[in-house]
Design a protein around this motif. Structure first.
Motif, PDB file in Angstrom:
ATOM      1  N   VAL A   1       0.830  -1.196   0.000  1.00 33.21           N
ATOM      2  CA  VAL A   1       0.000   0.000   0.000  1.00 33.21           C
ATOM      3  C   VAL A   1       0.870   1.255   0.000  1.00 33.21           C
ATOM      4  CG1 VAL A   1      -0.169   0.177   2.517  1.00 33.21           C
ATOM      5  CG2 VAL A   1      -1.999   1.087   1.089  1.00 33.21           C
ATOM      6  N   PRO A   2       0.520   2.277  -0.781  1.00 30.94           N
ATOM      7  CA  PRO A   2       1.294   3.521  -0.763  1.00 30.94           C
ATOM      8  C   PRO A   2       1.129   4.260   0.558  1.00 30.94           C
ATOM      9  CG  PRO A   2      -0.673   3.758  -2.128  1.00 30.94           C
ATOM     10  CD  PRO A   2      -0.576   2.310  -1.771  1.00 30.94           C
ATOM     11  N   ALA A   3       2.127   5.035   0.910  1.00 26.87           N
ATOM     12  CA  ALA A   3       2.077   5.801   2.162  1.00 26.87           C
ATOM     13  C   ALA A   3       0.904   6.775   2.133  1.00 26.87           C
ATOM     14  CB  ALA A   3       3.390   6.556   2.351  1.00 26.87           C
ATOM     15  N   GLY A   4       0.225   6.884   3.256  1.00 25.31           N
ATOM     16  CA  GLY A   4      -0.889   7.815   3.367  1.00 25.31           C
ATOM     17  C   GLY A   4      -2.200   7.309   2.813  1.00 25.31           C
ATOM     18  N   TRP A   5      -2.267   6.024   2.485  1.00 26.88           N
ATOM     19  CA  TRP A   5      -3.510   5.478   1.915  1.00 26.88           C
ATOM     20  C   TRP A   5      -4.652   5.549   2.923  1.00 26.88           C
ATOM     21  CZ3 TRP A   5      -6.659   1.481   3.523  1.00 26.88           C
ATOM     22  CH2 TRP A   5      -7.649   1.069   2.620  1.00 26.88           C
ATOM     23  N   SER A   6      -5.837   5.880   2.420  1.00 24.22           N
ATOM     24  CA  SER A   6      -7.042   5.851   3.249  1.00 24.22           C
ATOM     25  C   SER A   6      -8.247   5.590   2.365  1.00 24.22           C
ATOM     26  CB  SER A   6      -7.226   7.166   4.017  1.00 24.22           C
ATOM     27  OG  SER A   6      -7.553   8.215   3.123  1.00 24.22           O
ATOM     28  N   SER A   7      -9.317   5.175   2.965  1.00 25.02           N
ATOM     29  CA  SER A   7     -10.543   4.907   2.223  1.00 25.02           C
ATOM     30  C   SER A   7     -11.735   5.153   3.136  1.00 25.02           C
ATOM     31  CB  SER A   7     -10.554   3.457   1.721  1.00 25.02           C
ATOM     32  OG  SER A   7     -11.685   3.206   0.913  1.00 25.02           O
ATOM     33  N   THR A   8     -12.783   5.737   2.571  1.00 30.05           N
ATOM     34  CA  THR A   8     -14.008   5.992   3.326  1.00 30.05           C
ATOM     35  C   THR A   8     -15.079   4.995   2.907  1.00 30.05           C
ATOM     36  OG1 THR A   8     -13.519   8.345   3.530  1.00 30.05           O
ATOM     37  CG2 THR A   8     -15.806   7.681   3.842  1.00 30.05           C
ATOM     38  N   VAL A   9     -15.677   4.351   3.889  1.00 33.59           N
ATOM     39  CA  VAL A   9     -16.689   3.324   3.640  1.00 33.59           C
ATOM     40  C   VAL A   9     -17.943   3.680   4.426  1.00 33.59           C
ATOM     41  CG1 VAL A   9     -17.210   0.858   3.687  1.00 33.59           C
ATOM     42  CG2 VAL A   9     -14.832   1.617   3.452  1.00 33.59           C
ATOM     43  N   ALA A  10     -19.089   3.611   3.763  1.00 36.21           N
ATOM     44  CA  ALA A  10     -20.350   3.933   4.430  1.00 36.21           C
ATOM     45  C   ALA A  10     -21.427   2.946   4.003  1.00 36.21           C
ATOM     46  CB  ALA A  10     -20.788   5.358   4.103  1.00 36.21           C
ATOM     47  N   SER A  11     -22.381   2.723   4.873  1.00 37.43           N
ATOM     48  CA  SER A  11     -23.499   1.844   4.549  1.00 37.43           C
ATOM     49  C   SER A  11     -24.713   2.256   5.365  1.00 37.43           C
ATOM     50  CB  SER A  11     -23.153   0.382   4.852  1.00 37.43           C
ATOM     51  OG  SER A  11     -24.257  -0.468   4.573  1.00 37.43           O
TER      52      SER A  11
END
Length: 232
Positions: free
Chosen positions: A158-168
């Motif tokens: 994974v690249p540095a600083g990776w993030s992801s937003t997940v909603a349901s």
């Protein structure tokens, strides 16, 4: 005598209604228990001795009164006396285990084991459930929940600083009355959908290597329709 019996019968019915609806006159509806994974048949395999993924507590800036929603019909707040910042990573760790990935739940950075090959942390951005009556001819109670997290990870490719937003979002219905169990089931459904999609994204991003039992690209690894969009 007949009139007295009718009065007693009406009183008993009213008492039953109040009991089922969870004390209509109360100002608080308290949800029972913890969030939990749906029951799975058989135990996860291949986790013993494999490299560990450390899942840290998430941050959560929620209401200090534990309020997570409103019961609009009874004008009362919905309270869940647990910490979503611990409950959500618990679910994520549970999903990892089901997929054959050894996960370790820790409170913070200082508790990450030396053999951990990846770390997962983040924040719980929304954690809410509301209940209200719907319909006109056929009345029912709908409990609607929405859960959103921002997940971050390090390790793997994974690249540095990776993030992801997940909603349901997730909803359940009950006949006639708001029940603590029905409201909790809606919250549990939304939280589990987020946990499952979070793990899928961690694998897709390269934070976690795909386990042999679930290689990337299999149909069951496709995201659910209600999942949120990824952000970097």
């Amino acid at each position: 005598m007949g009139k007295t019996l009718r009065v007693i019968r009406v009183a008993l019915i009213l008492a039953a209604v109040v009991g089922v609806s969870g004390c209509v006159s109360g100002k608080v509806l308290t949800l029972p228990g913890d969030l939990e994974r749906p029951e799975k048949k058989g135990a996860a395999k291949g986790t013993e001795g494999s490299p560990a993924v450390a899942v840290l507590d998430f941050t959560f800036a929620g209401d200090p009164s534990y309020e997570v929603g409103r019961d609009f019909d009874h004008v009362r707040m919905i309270v869940w006396k647990r910490d979503p910042g611990k409950a959500m990573p618990d679910l994520i760790a549970g999903v990892l285990k089901e997929k054959g990935v050894r996960s370790v739940r820790v409170s913070g950075e200082s508790s990450v084991p030396a053999d951990a090959v990846a770390k997962v942390w983040g924040s719980v951005d929304r954690f809410r459930v509301d209940a209200r009556k719907t319909g006109s001819l056929k009345m029912k109670v709908e409990s609607a929940a929405v859960v959103s997290v921002t997940v971050r990870g390090s390790g793997g490719n994974v690249p540095a600083g990776w993030s992801s937003t997940v909603a349901s979002d997730y909803s359940t219905t009950d006949p006639l009355f708001v029940t603590p169990e029905g409201v909790r089931n809606a919250l549990n459904g939304a939280a589990n959908a987020v946990a499952e999609e979070t793990v899928r994204r961690l694998i897709a991003a390269g934070v976690i290597a795909p386990p042999p039992e679930a290689p990337a690209g299999r149909p069951e690894e496709q995201p659910p329709a209600e999942a949120g969009k990824e952000g970097k």
